[in-house]
Write a protein that holds these residues in place. Structure first.
Motif, PDB file in Angstrom:
ATOM      1  N   GLY A  47       0.687  -1.221  -0.082  1.00 21.57           N
ATOM      2  CA  GLY A  47       0.034  -0.012  -0.029  1.00 21.57           C
ATOM      3  C   GLY A  47       0.831   1.055  -0.216  1.00 21.57           C
ATOM      4  N   VAL A  48       1.873   1.212   0.966  1.00 25.24           N
ATOM      5  CA  VAL A  48       2.680   2.272   0.913  1.00 25.24           C
ATOM      6  C   VAL A  48       3.509   2.537  -0.454  1.00 25.24           C
ATOM      7  CG1 VAL A  48       5.161   2.952   1.903  1.00 25.24           C
ATOM      8  CG2 VAL A  48       3.311   2.097   3.481  1.00 25.24           C
ATOM      9  N   LEU A  49       4.015   1.549  -1.402  1.00 27.38           N
ATOM     10  CA  LEU A  49       4.423   1.573  -2.628  1.00 27.38           C
ATOM     11  C   LEU A  49       3.453   2.525  -3.525  1.00 27.38           C
ATOM     12  CD1 LEU A  49       5.967  -1.838  -3.162  1.00 27.38           C
ATOM     13  CD2 LEU A  49       7.173   0.456  -2.800  1.00 27.38           C
ATOM     14  N   SER A 104      -1.025   4.802   6.070  1.00 23.34           N
ATOM     15  CA  SER A 104      -0.384   3.645   5.685  1.00 23.34           C
ATOM     16  C   SER A 104       0.935   3.502   6.224  1.00 23.34           C
ATOM     17  CB  SER A 104      -0.247   3.661   4.002  1.00 23.34           C
ATOM     18  OG  SER A 104      -1.766   3.488   3.765  1.00 23.34           O
ATOM     19  N   LEU A 105       1.626   4.482   6.005  1.00 20.47           N
ATOM     20  CA  LEU A 105       3.149   4.525   6.626  1.00 20.47           C
ATOM     21  C   LEU A 105       3.378   4.245   7.971  1.00 20.47           C
ATOM     22  CD1 LEU A 105       6.326   4.949   6.027  1.00 20.47           C
ATOM     23  CD2 LEU A 105       5.731   7.503   6.360  1.00 20.47           C
ATOM     24  N   TRP A 152      -0.614 -12.483  -4.173  1.00 21.09           N
ATOM     25  CA  TRP A 152      -2.145 -12.291  -3.671  1.00 21.09           C
ATOM     26  C   TRP A 152      -2.111 -11.183  -2.592  1.00 21.09           C
ATOM     27  CZ3 TRP A 152      -6.187 -14.048  -5.721  1.00 21.09           C
ATOM     28  CH2 TRP A 152      -6.038 -15.406  -6.208  1.00 21.09           C
ATOM     29  N   LEU A 153      -1.093 -10.894  -1.675  1.00 25.43           N
ATOM     30  CA  LEU A 153      -1.137  -9.903  -0.773  1.00 25.43           C
ATOM     31  C   LEU A 153      -1.218  -8.414  -1.601  1.00 25.43           C
ATOM     32  CD1 LEU A 153       0.833 -11.494   1.874  1.00 25.43           C
ATOM     33  CD2 LEU A 153      -1.343 -10.816   2.047  1.00 25.43           C
ATOM     34  N   ALA A 154      -0.198  -8.383  -2.698  1.00 25.03           N
ATOM     35  CA  ALA A 154      -0.306  -7.199  -3.505  1.00 25.03           C
ATOM     36  C   ALA A 154      -1.570  -7.030  -4.115  1.00 25.03           C
ATOM     37  CB  ALA A 154       0.763  -7.430  -4.624  1.00 25.03           C
ATOM     38  N   LEU A 155      -2.306  -7.965  -4.438  1.00 29.38           N
ATOM     39  CA  LEU A 155      -3.852  -7.720  -5.000  1.00 29.38           C
ATOM     40  C   LEU A 155      -4.519  -7.348  -3.817  1.00 29.38           C
ATOM     41  CD1 LEU A 155      -5.137  -7.973  -7.496  1.00 29.38           C
ATOM     42  CD2 LEU A 155      -5.848 -10.378  -6.917  1.00 29.38           C
ATOM     43  N   VAL A 156      -4.584  -7.808  -2.641  1.00 31.66           N
ATOM     44  CA  VAL A 156      -5.171  -7.383  -1.511  1.00 31.66           C
ATOM     45  C   VAL A 156      -4.954  -5.620  -1.293  1.00 31.66           C
ATOM     46  CG1 VAL A 156      -5.214  -7.090   1.012  1.00 31.66           C
ATOM     47  CG2 VAL A 156      -5.193  -9.553  -0.089  1.00 31.66           C
ATOM     48  N   THR A 178      -7.006  -0.273  -1.848  1.00 34.44           N
ATOM     49  CA  THR A 178      -6.733   0.988  -2.297  1.00 34.44           C
ATOM     50  C   THR A 178      -7.911   1.543  -2.976  1.00 34.44           C
ATOM     51  OG1 THR A 178      -4.308   0.671  -2.213  1.00 34.44           O
ATOM     52  CG2 THR A 178      -5.191   2.695  -3.747  1.00 34.44           C
ATOM     53  N   SER A 179      -8.464   0.388  -3.857  1.00 32.30           N
ATOM     54  CA  SER A 179      -9.746   0.856  -4.988  1.00 32.30           C
ATOM     55  C   SER A 179     -10.826   1.022  -4.003  1.00 32.30           C
ATOM     56  CB  SER A 179      -9.761  -0.485  -5.906  1.00 32.30           C
ATOM     57  OG  SER A 179     -11.222  -0.415  -6.523  1.00 32.30           O
TER      58      SER A 179
END
Length: 303
Positions: free
Chosen positions: A54-56, A191-192, A216-220, A225-226
């Protein structure tokens, strides 16, 4: 006979409903993936990886904020909110991997109810009789979902209740910060701070993570965010009295997801209790909207 132009207010209302539907679907995507991953990844580690992604995603917003510095007192509030949100997401990830998706969703509806109570206790907001009764009805809905004494309460249920409390404190901090900073800054700093707060807990329980799990966690993180983006667009397009009841569909979708993807039985008590909670929240939202409109005219008593 010429066609009448579309009513702008009706168009904006439909837009708000559609954005809120998108938000609900996004958050159901979050719960589905975390449920799929299960307890293989410890809750703190899974939450840390999700927020790190999320931070990225939020770096374009976060970097200018860090360069600008902070107004006096805000860094302490950011840190406090980060601590509450850190505890909340650990509890949520733990619950999500252990109890049905629909139950996690239904118990999560307590968040705005607890925020209403917290605003009265800590910010001195008036808690009139009607709002007290609505809060009481919402708590009855929670009891219908949990049914203590009629079935065993698992650690996952207690963890999700704790998550609801910690999320409520986080949202109360966000309400205080909204007077001092913009919405984008508040989300980016949350998020940070949560990523930093989760790191030591994640390191204590760290297990090897495969490329598929990372994906999968990147998709989470992308779904979360969406979901927040769609929710923000919904709030700007239509009043809460319109968008709030739409959130009940999230429970319907979560129930279908649990039944179809994970073989979880459909519990009518969870649907009934979730509906009671949403009804109470919708009433509180509608009542606050009425009071705001009346505030611009002659003062009236609220009972």
């Amino acid at each position: 006979m010429s066609a009448h132009p579309a009513d702008p207010s009706r168009t904006r209302t439909l837009e708000g409903v559609l954005w809120m539907l998108g938000s609900g679907l996004s958050f159901v995507g979050v719960t589905g993936i975390v449920r799929y991953l299960g307890p293989e990844i410890p809750a703190a580690q899974g939450a840390f990886i999700r927020f790190a992604f999320g931070v990225l995603f939020l770096l374009p917003t976060l970097l200018p904020v860090l360069r600008q510095g902070f107004a006096p007192g805000t860094l302490r509030l950011y840190s406090l909110r980060g601590a509450f949100h850190t505890a909340a997401v650990i509890c949520w990830f733990y619950a999500m991997a252990r109890i049905p998706v629909a139950e996690v969703t239904a118990i999560g509806y307590l968040n705005p109810v607890l925020v209403t109570v917290g605003a009265a206790l800590f910010f001195g907001e008036r808690l009139a009789l009607r709002r007290v009764l609505a809060v009481a009805v919402a708590l009855v809905g929670a009891l219908v979902v949990l049914r203590p004494g009629l079935r065993e309460l698992l650690p996952g249920h207690l963890s999700q209740l704790a998550a609801a409390v910690f999320f409520a404190f986080s949202y109360l901090m966000a309400r205080r910060l909204s007077d001092l900073a913009g919405a984008g800054t508040i989300v980016a700093m949350m998020s940070l701070m949560v990523t930093v707060g989760l790191l030591p807990f994640a390191l204590l329980v760290w297990v090897p993570v495969g490329a598929e799990q990372l994906l999968w966690l990147a998709l989470v993180a992308a779904f979360a965010t969406s979901g927040h983006y769609c929710m923000t667009r919904a709030f700007s397009a239509a009043p809460l009295t319109v968008t709030q009841p739409v959130t009940f569909l999230q429970l319907v979708w979560a129930t279908l997801l649990g039944a179809l993807a994970f073989g979880e039985p459909v519990d009518p008590y969870v649907l009934l209790g979730g509906g009671i909670i949403i009804g109470a929240i919708s009433y509180i939202t509608w009542r606050e909207s009425v009071l705001r409109r009346k505030a611009s005219g002659p003062a009236v008593a609220d009972t």
